[in-house]
Structures are given as C-alpha cells and as structure tokens.
Enzyme design. Structure first.
Site, PDB file in Angstrom:
ATOM      1  N   ASP A   1      -4.837 -12.511   4.011  1.00  0.00           N
ATOM      2  CA  ASP A   1      -6.048 -11.984   4.627  1.00  0.00           C
ATOM      3  C   ASP A   1      -7.300 -12.261   3.808  1.00  0.00           C
ATOM      4  OD1 ASP A   1      -4.850 -10.323   2.785  1.00  0.00           O
ATOM      5  OD2 ASP A   1      -4.805  -8.556   4.076  1.00  0.00           O
TER       6      ASP A   1
ATOM      7  N   HIS B   1       0.813  -1.228   0.000  1.00  0.00           N
ATOM      8  CA  HIS B   1       0.000   0.000   0.000  1.00  0.00           C
ATOM      9  C   HIS B   1       0.844   1.274   0.000  1.00  0.00           C
ATOM     10  CE1 HIS B   1      -3.671  -2.171   0.410  1.00  0.00           C
ATOM     11  NE2 HIS B   1      -3.434  -2.607   1.637  1.00  0.00           N
TER      12      HIS B   1
END
Length: 303
Positions: A246, A126
C-alpha cells in the site's frame, strides 16, 4: 520452483463489498502471477489444514486465550473487532488457516534455505496481543517468528515495508531479544505508532518514518545506510517480510509514491541479508499495483 502458499478458503473471510481488504485482492495477485512468463515456475501449495496442525497453540504464544475466544464468538454471528475490522462467520477459521500458511512458510524457508511467499488473508501486523484492529485478526508475522524460534532459529528478523506501522508486531518484538523488527512507514499516519525514538527494551527495533510523497529515491539511502546494517548485524537465521504493497502511488489508503518495480529493489536488499525469507502479504488495496508488486517481489527471487 518458487513456493506460493495459497488456498481459495482465504476468499471466505467476508468484509463487505465496500471494504478495501476484500477477497478480490488475492484473486488479483493470483491472476497477475499466472500471466507471467515464468508462471510455470510457481509451486502453488495448499496450507496445512487446521485439523492436521492446530495453529491455536502458536497463536496463544502471542495472544491471550480470552482474546482468541472472543474472536471466535464474535465471528459466529458476524460483527466487527473494531470499526475497521469486520468479520464474518468464516473469519475465525480462515484466520486460523492463514496462521498455518505463515507457519508453513517458516518450515519451507528453514528447510530449503530459499524464500517462500504466503498469499493469505486476513493480514496481521496491526493485531495487538489483546485486540484486533486495522483489518487484522491475529499477529501473523509475530506468531511466525515465535514458531521459528521454537523450530531451530536462534534469531529472527522482521522487515515491515507496509505503508502502515506494524504496531501489533512491534508489541511482541519489543520484549523479545531474539526478534529484530524494522519498519518503514508513512508518518504521521494510521495507527500513529512507529516513531524513530521507539527502539524497544533491547534496542531491537528500527522505525524509519517516511513523509507523504516519498519515492524510491528516499527509500534507497535508508535501506543502504540503516536497514541493511541493522538486519545484517542481527545475523538472523530467518527473515520474515511483512509484505504490504500500500506504499504504491496508486494505493487509495496512503500517500507514499512508490512504483511496483520498487518492491523488486526492496527484495534485492532482503536477499543480501539471507535467502531464508518468508514474504507474507499484509496491505495493498489497488488491485493492479498490488498484483504487479507481488510479481516484482517474486521475480527477483527467481534470478
């Protein structure tokens, strides 16, 4: 022997007891690997010390000097890069070491022709060139790709199977025709990027948004009809995997319904592209499924 690049120093990046990206993620993975029947086949490798190879020059290929300096300054007193990305006094040094670990992974994969796993934190996909966000400090995968291109690779592919879109990695790959980036991610979900229409200046991006509740039955057709053709057509000299876990059904931060064994299936697809693979840890916040998923990934590489 299968190389896993790891250091206890990665535990020194402190985010707070209630933050999901915590040191215990790594200890859970390490414990899971040590309990496998093939644990003796793991070669635990310490990353190159930052005093030996300074990673800053490679970070500067992706992040402006001003951003790097601001991270260092914020870490000196503790604080955060954004509301989701707390840092501590050790974070800057740990983040530098994490970059070195990813670069070591590149060196190993290119020199041996075999996969390696980078068990490091903080994650990176990110982190955009001028800002850290989403638990990420430096754009590890993009930096590793840039490093590989300077060390013999002509083309590098990045596969991002983290449940969140790697906006930071895409920000770099989109303008480099020597890098291909493919992401499968829950959408709409944080960070809100990664629409299918985002293809890049050189058509070197493949974004595959997934609906909440998606299972391996939804992923496999995409791997077979889109991911594999995209990656193989690019003919990469190295495949970097932003290995986030995730997308597990047990994970608290997303809504995809994969199981740990499914990441073994993903790994099989990767091995059809090349055995020169660097798997680097990104997300994954349920400790049991996280450890089991990394086990499934490495186990497929041992076959």
């Amino acid at each position: 022997m299968f190389p896993v690049i790891y250091s206890d120093e990665f535990l020194l990046h402190e985010t707070g007891v209630f933050h999901p990206e915590k040191p215990a993620r790594l200890t859970a993975i390490k414990s899971a690997l040590e309990q496998t029947i093939w644990a003796e086949r793991i070669d635990w490798i310490e990353p190159t010390a930052t005093q030996t190879r300074s990673p800053v020059a490679w970070i500067e290929k992706v992040h402006p000097v001003e951003y790097i300096q601001s991270v260092q300054q914020i870490c000196q007193s503790g604080g955060s890069l954004d509301p989701d990305t707390p840092v501590s006094v050790k974070t800057y040094d740990v983040a530098l070491l994490a970059v070195n670990a990813w670069l070591d992974g590149v060196d190993l994969a290119l020199s041996t022709g075999e996969p390696a796993f980078v068990l490091a934190r903080p994650p990176g996909h990110h982190a955009e060139p001028d800002r850290g966000m989403g638990f990420c400090i430096f754009s590890n995968a993009a930096i590793a790709a840039t490093y590989a291109l300077a060390h013999g690779a002509e083309r590098v592919a990045i596969l991002d199977w983290d449940v969140h879109h790697g906006n930071g990695t895409q920000a770099v790959a989109a303008y480099n025709p020597q890098i291909a980036y493919c992401s499968l991610h829950e959408f709409p979900h944080y960070p809100g990027t990664g629409k299918a229409i985002e293809r890049g200046v050189y058509k070197n991006l493949l974004n595959l948004p997934m609906q909440a509740g998606s299972t391996i039955e939804d992923y496999q057709p995409l791997f077979e009809t889109q991911v594999l053709p995209f990656l193989t057509a690019f003919e990469p000299d190295l495949l970097i995997v932003s290995a986030g876990y995730d997308a597990n059904s047990a994970d608290p931060l997303a809504n995809i319904a994969l199981k740990p064994a499914d990441f073994g299936i993903f790994t099989d697809y990767c091995l059809q592209v090349t055995r020169k693979i660097v798997f680097g840890l990104e997300g994954g916040y349920d400790f049991d499924s996280l450890g089991a998923s990394v086990v499934a990934t490495i186990e497929r590489c041992l076959v």
